[in-house]
Design an enzyme around this catalytic site. Structure first.
Site, short mmCIF file in Angstrom:
data_model
loop_
_atom_site.label_atom_id
_atom_site.label_comp_id
_atom_site.label_asym_id
_atom_site.label_seq_id
_atom_site.Cartn_x
_atom_site.Cartn_y
_atom_site.Cartn_z
N HIS A 45 -6.07 -6.00 -3.72
CA HIS A 45 -6.77 -6.19 -2.25
C HIS A 45 -7.13 -7.85 -2.03
O HIS A 45 -7.73 -7.88 -1.24
CB HIS A 45 -8.48 -5.51 -2.58
CG HIS A 45 -8.14 -4.11 -2.48
ND1 HIS A 45 -9.24 -3.32 -2.71
CD2 HIS A 45 -7.13 -3.30 -2.12
CE1 HIS A 45 -8.78 -2.00 -2.36
NE2 HIS A 45 -7.44 -1.95 -1.98
N TRP A 99 -10.24 -8.81 2.65
CA TRP A 99 -11.18 -9.20 1.69
C TRP A 99 -11.19 -10.69 1.25
O TRP A 99 -12.16 -11.11 0.69
CB TRP A 99 -10.55 -8.41 0.15
CG TRP A 99 -10.55 -7.16 0.31
CD1 TRP A 99 -11.64 -6.31 -0.50
CD2 TRP A 99 -9.44 -5.98 0.48
NE1 TRP A 99 -11.31 -5.06 -0.31
CE2 TRP A 99 -10.35 -4.78 0.32
CE3 TRP A 99 -8.65 -5.81 1.55
CZ2 TRP A 99 -9.75 -3.57 0.84
CZ3 TRP A 99 -7.92 -4.91 1.98
CH2 TRP A 99 -8.55 -3.58 1.41
N ARG A 113 0.89 -1.32 -0.18
CA ARG A 113 -0.01 0.02 0.11
C ARG A 113 0.78 1.10 -0.23
O ARG A 113 0.50 2.15 -0.43
CB ARG A 113 -0.92 0.14 1.08
CG ARG A 113 -2.00 0.95 1.07
CD ARG A 113 -3.14 0.92 2.23
NE ARG A 113 -4.15 1.71 1.70
CZ ARG A 113 -4.80 2.65 2.59
NH1 ARG A 113 -4.34 2.86 3.69
NH2 ARG A 113 -5.79 3.31 2.12
N HIS A 153 0.25 4.01 -2.66
CA HIS A 153 0.12 5.56 -2.41
C HIS A 153 1.25 6.55 -2.76
O HIS A 153 1.06 7.75 -2.94
CB HIS A 153 -0.24 5.46 -0.89
CG HIS A 153 -1.77 5.30 -0.97
ND1 HIS A 153 -2.57 5.74 0.46
CD2 HIS A 153 -2.60 4.32 -1.37
CE1 HIS A 153 -3.84 5.29 0.31
NE2 HIS A 153 -3.86 4.45 -0.73
ZN1 ZEM Z 1 -6.38 -0.23 -1.61
N1 ZEM Z 1 -7.26 0.18 0.20
N2 ZEM Z 1 -7.56 1.18 -2.47
N3 ZEM Z 1 -4.99 -0.49 -3.15
N4 ZEM Z 1 -4.92 -1.24 -0.52
C1 ZEM Z 1 -6.93 -0.43 1.35
C2 ZEM Z 1 -5.91 -1.19 1.76
C3 ZEM Z 1 -5.06 -1.77 0.73
C4 ZEM Z 1 -8.54 1.68 -2.00
C5 ZEM Z 1 -9.03 2.05 -0.68
O1 ZEM Z 1 -9.56 2.78 -0.29
C6 ZEM Z 1 -8.28 1.04 0.30
C7 ZEM Z 1 -5.35 -0.12 -4.51
C8 ZEM Z 1 -6.61 0.50 -4.80
C9 ZEM Z 1 -7.57 0.99 -3.93
C10 ZEM Z 1 -3.92 -1.89 -1.00
C11 ZEM Z 1 -3.44 -1.92 -2.27
C12 ZEM Z 1 -4.14 -1.36 -3.18
C13 ZEM Z 1 -7.86 0.42 2.34
C14 ZEM Z 1 -7.94 -0.01 3.84
C15 ZEM Z 1 -8.57 1.07 1.78
C16 ZEM Z 1 -9.84 1.81 2.18
C17 ZEM Z 1 -6.90 1.00 4.63
C18 ZEM Z 1 -6.78 0.49 5.98
O2 ZEM Z 1 -7.83 0.90 6.73
O3 ZEM Z 1 -5.65 0.18 6.15
C19 ZEM Z 1 -9.45 2.26 -3.23
C20 ZEM Z 1 -10.58 3.04 -3.14
C21 ZEM Z 1 -8.60 1.89 -4.33
C22 ZEM Z 1 -9.27 1.98 -5.74
C23 ZEM Z 1 -9.35 0.91 -6.70
C24 ZEM Z 1 -4.44 -0.35 -5.34
C25 ZEM Z 1 -4.38 0.03 -6.79
C26 ZEM Z 1 -3.35 -1.16 -4.49
C27 ZEM Z 1 -2.18 -1.75 -5.13
C28 ZEM Z 1 -1.76 -1.84 -6.29
C29 ZEM Z 1 -3.27 -2.85 0.03
C30 ZEM Z 1 -2.11 -3.98 -0.16
C31 ZEM Z 1 -4.26 -2.60 1.32
C32 ZEM Z 1 -3.93 -3.38 2.44
C33 ZEM Z 1 -3.17 -2.55 3.66
C34 ZEM Z 1 -3.02 -3.32 4.78
O4 ZEM Z 1 -2.60 -2.47 5.64
O5 ZEM Z 1 -3.28 -4.43 5.00
#
Ligand code: ZEM
Length: 288
Positions: free
Chosen positions: A162, A178, A34, A38
């Site tokens: 995800h 997920w 993540r 970001h």
């Molecule tokens: Zn995420 N993501 N993401 N994401 N994401 C979360 C967690 C993780 C969205 C999003 O709002 C959120 C992509 C795309 C998008 C990862 C990777 C990628 C979380 C939870 C949210 C709310 C955060 C938390 O509470 O800790 C949205 C709206 C997306 C639009 C499509 C893309 C692209 C990613 C990588 C290629 C990963 C690995 C996580 C898990 C993080 C963790 O701490 O476990």
């Protein structure tokens, strides 16, 4: 300490830091992925600003963005590696950690190139609001990801990240994983999106979807989908890609490898010495 440029030594130390028995599901991997996302996902094609070059999340303006809540854990996990291999830039380390973590969790090998700089100033920092908002739907996903230069297929492939990790109510207002094995990279996310009966979660928190995993008993944690995840099966152009990736793991792995490599290169331009210098970075226009 290692020789400057010895990225294999850095890769080894990233692998060593992944195992975190007391953290989340026992791995720092998901939060490192993540962080790489970001760091890169602030890119804007039109103004050619944002992206992983400059590691702007070290500064409050970007690091303190509520969209980046929780990513300090990822940066703290990597700090001993930066101290040991002080020659590597944060911008390179954060993106490298993402690709190393994905592969170590059973995902594809992803092409990664060094050369990012850590130089950044206020005029180069991307404004807040460029990362996606999970409470929204397909039109928002297109607005955000087209701005970075991605198409519909790439949006669905990227969302497959995800498969990893979880939501934390105290970071994003959403809660839960997920998939059942959130530290193993797979195409399970797409299969579950299509297969389970997703219902609005009954709770006081943000609107999200919930379902019981197949074969789960009462004490097992529910699985979740964000509104933006669910949008992928509601939209006519996204849904066929969800179906393809659910059926064909190899296709997903190869498409994901390509699109993640593209993500971490956004806005990174190298000169003939291989360094992406800050003087090649454009200032964010004031109207943005
Ligand atoms: Zn995420 N993501 N993401 N994401 N994401 C979360 C967690 C993780 C969205 C999003 O709002 C959120 C992509 C795309 C998008 C990862 C990777 C990628 C979380 C939870 C949210 C709310 C955060 C938390 O509470 O800790 C949205 C709206 C997306 C639009 C499509 C893309 C692209 C990613 C990588 C290629 C990963 C690995 C996580 C898990 C993080 C963790 O701490 O476990």
């Amino acid at each position: 300490m290692s020789q400057p440029g010895d990225f294999d030594a850095v890769r080894k130390d990233i692998i060593a830091v992944l195992k975190q028995p007391k953290y989340d599901d026992g791995s720092a991997g998901p939060v490192l992925v993540r962080l790489a996302w970001h760091a890169s996902g602030t890119y804007c094609k039109e103004t050619d600003t944002g992206g992983s070059n400059g590691a702007g999340m070290r500064y409050e303006a970007e690091g303190g963005d509520p969209a980046n809540a929780g990513l300090q854990h990822a940066r703290v996990f990597l700090e001993p590696i930066k101290e040991k291999h002080s020659w590597i830039t944060y911008a390179d380390l954060w993106t490298l950690a993402g690709v190393v973590a994905i592969q170590a969790m059973g995902g594809p090998e992803i092409q990664w190139k060094p050369g990012r700089t850590d130089f950044v100033d206020d005029s180069l920092l991307p404004p807040r609001g460029r990362l996606p908002d999970a409470a929204q739907a397909a039109d928002h996903l297109r607005h955000i990801f087209y701005r970075m230069g991605f198409n519909d297929q790439e949006i669905v492939a990227l969302s497959g990240a995800h498969n990893l990790g979880r939501c934390h109510a105290d970071r994003s207002g959403f809660e839960g994983p997920w998939v059942n094995s959130p530290t193993r990279f797979s195409n399970q996310y797409y299969k579950l999106l299509l297969k389970l009966q997703w219902k609005p979660k009954k709770w006081d928190g943000n609107f999200q979807y919930a379902a019981k995993a197949p074969g789960a008993d009462d004490d097992d944690e529910e699985l979740m989908m964000l509104p933006t995840d669910y949008a992928l099966i509601q939209d006519d152009k996204f849904r066929p890609w969800v179906q393809k990736y659910a059926e064909d793991r190899d296709l997903f792995f190869s498409d994901f490898a390509k699109v993640f490599a593209k993500l971490i290169e956004l806005g990174v331009y190298r000169d003939e010495t291989g360094i992406a210098r800050a003087d090649k970075m454009k200032k964010v226009p004031s109207e943005y």
